[in-house]
Motif scaffolding. Sequence first.
Motif, PDB file in Angstrom:
ATOM      1  N   ASP A   1      34.165  34.693  32.803  1.00 17.92           N
ATOM      2  CA  ASP A   1      34.114  34.616  31.341  1.00 17.92           C
ATOM      3  C   ASP A   1      34.415  35.957  30.663  1.00 17.92           C
ATOM      4  O   ASP A   1      34.887  35.984  29.524  1.00 17.92           O
ATOM      5  N   TYR A   2      34.122  37.062  31.332  1.00 21.62           N
ATOM      6  CA  TYR A   2      34.263  38.371  30.697  1.00 21.62           C
ATOM      7  C   TYR A   2      35.433  39.177  31.244  1.00 21.62           C
ATOM      8  O   TYR A   2      35.587  40.353  30.907  1.00 21.62           O
ATOM      9  N   TYR A   3      36.250  38.533  32.082  1.00 25.02           N
ATOM     10  CA  TYR A   3      37.348  39.245  32.737  1.00 25.02           C
ATOM     11  C   TYR A   3      38.696  38.635  32.358  1.00 25.02           C
ATOM     12  O   TYR A   3      38.802  37.459  32.027  1.00 25.02           O
ATOM     13  N   SER A   4      39.707  39.469  32.452  1.00 27.21           N
ATOM     14  CA  SER A   4      41.070  38.963  32.493  1.00 27.21           C
ATOM     15  C   SER A   4      41.500  38.952  33.957  1.00 27.21           C
ATOM     16  O   SER A   4      41.168  39.862  34.714  1.00 27.21           O
TER      17      SER A   4
ATOM     18  N   SER B   1      48.221  44.787  26.309  1.00 28.02           N
ATOM     19  CA  SER B   1      49.508  45.360  26.699  1.00 28.02           C
ATOM     20  C   SER B   1      49.464  46.113  28.018  1.00 28.02           C
ATOM     21  O   SER B   1      50.489  46.262  28.679  1.00 28.02           O
ATOM     22  N   GLY B   2      48.303  46.562  28.425  1.00 26.36           N
ATOM     23  CA  GLY B   2      48.189  47.290  29.682  1.00 26.36           C
ATOM     24  C   GLY B   2      47.782  46.454  30.875  1.00 26.36           C
ATOM     25  O   GLY B   2      47.557  46.985  31.966  1.00 26.36           O
ATOM     26  N   SER B   3      47.727  45.130  30.680  1.00 22.03           N
ATOM     27  CA  SER B   3      47.227  44.270  31.758  1.00 22.03           C
ATOM     28  C   SER B   3      48.139  44.237  32.967  1.00 22.03           C
ATOM     29  O   SER B   3      47.687  43.898  34.056  1.00 22.03           O
ATOM     30  N   PHE B   4      49.414  44.531  32.802  1.00 27.47           N
ATOM     31  CA  PHE B   4      50.338  44.465  33.928  1.00 27.47           C
ATOM     32  C   PHE B   4      50.440  45.789  34.688  1.00 27.47           C
ATOM     33  O   PHE B   4      51.299  45.942  35.562  1.00 27.47           O
TER      34      PHE B   4
ATOM     35  N   ASN C   1      45.083  49.756  36.149  1.00 32.69           N
ATOM     36  CA  ASN C   1      44.025  49.374  35.211  1.00 32.69           C
ATOM     37  C   ASN C   1      43.067  48.327  35.770  1.00 32.69           C
ATOM     38  O   ASN C   1      42.040  48.051  35.167  1.00 32.69           O
ATOM     39  N   MET C   2      43.399  47.738  36.915  1.00 32.72           N
ATOM     40  CA  MET C   2      42.577  46.664  37.451  1.00 32.72           C
ATOM     41  C   MET C   2      41.308  47.193  38.106  1.00 32.72           C
ATOM     42  O   MET C   2      41.306  48.265  38.713  1.00 32.72           O
ATOM     43  N   ASP C   3      40.236  46.409  37.964  1.00 34.33           N
ATOM     44  CA  ASP C   3      38.951  46.798  38.516  1.00 34.33           C
ATOM     45  C   ASP C   3      38.715  46.218  39.903  1.00 34.33           C
ATOM     46  O   ASP C   3      38.039  46.837  40.735  1.00 34.33           O
ATOM     47  N   ARG C   4      39.191  45.018  40.151  1.00 29.48           N
ATOM     48  CA  ARG C   4      38.979  44.331  41.415  1.00 29.48           C
ATOM     49  C   ARG C   4      40.256  43.657  41.859  1.00 29.48           C
ATOM     50  O   ARG C   4      41.056  43.209  41.029  1.00 29.48           O
TER      51      ARG C   4
END
Length: 127
Positions: A30-33, A106-109, A113-116
């Motif tokens: 629920d709180y993640y992309s 915009s920074g999702s790709f 930036n990824m946590d897991r």
Amino acid sequence: QLQLVESGGGLVQPGGSLTLSCAATRDTLDYYSIVWFRQAPGKEREGISCISNSGGSSIMYGDSVKGRFTISMDSHKNTVTLQMNSLKPGDAAVYYCAAEYGKCYSGSFAAKNMDRWGRGTLVTVSS
């Protein structure tokens, strides 16, 4: 901490379809992309699709997959699915799902930036 496991990879002929799944455990999505990346041999990891429900539903696609791939999230099952149609040899890669706290932006790709991360699943497109 959130853990991600990909499944559904395999061998498919050009023009065929394949469905990948990313199952999350130990925390709610629920709180993640959730972002799908792929990496072919000798190439950089490429972000191709993002989905989030945090702060309202958001979906993004990279130009290389737009119109062919569809991402969806099942909150009850805590799973994200990537439906891949009209597959090309250039789609062959190891596919990873990754999570970042917050919604798609915009920074999702950007992989940094990824946590897991999950461990990936191999997709081969060949006749």
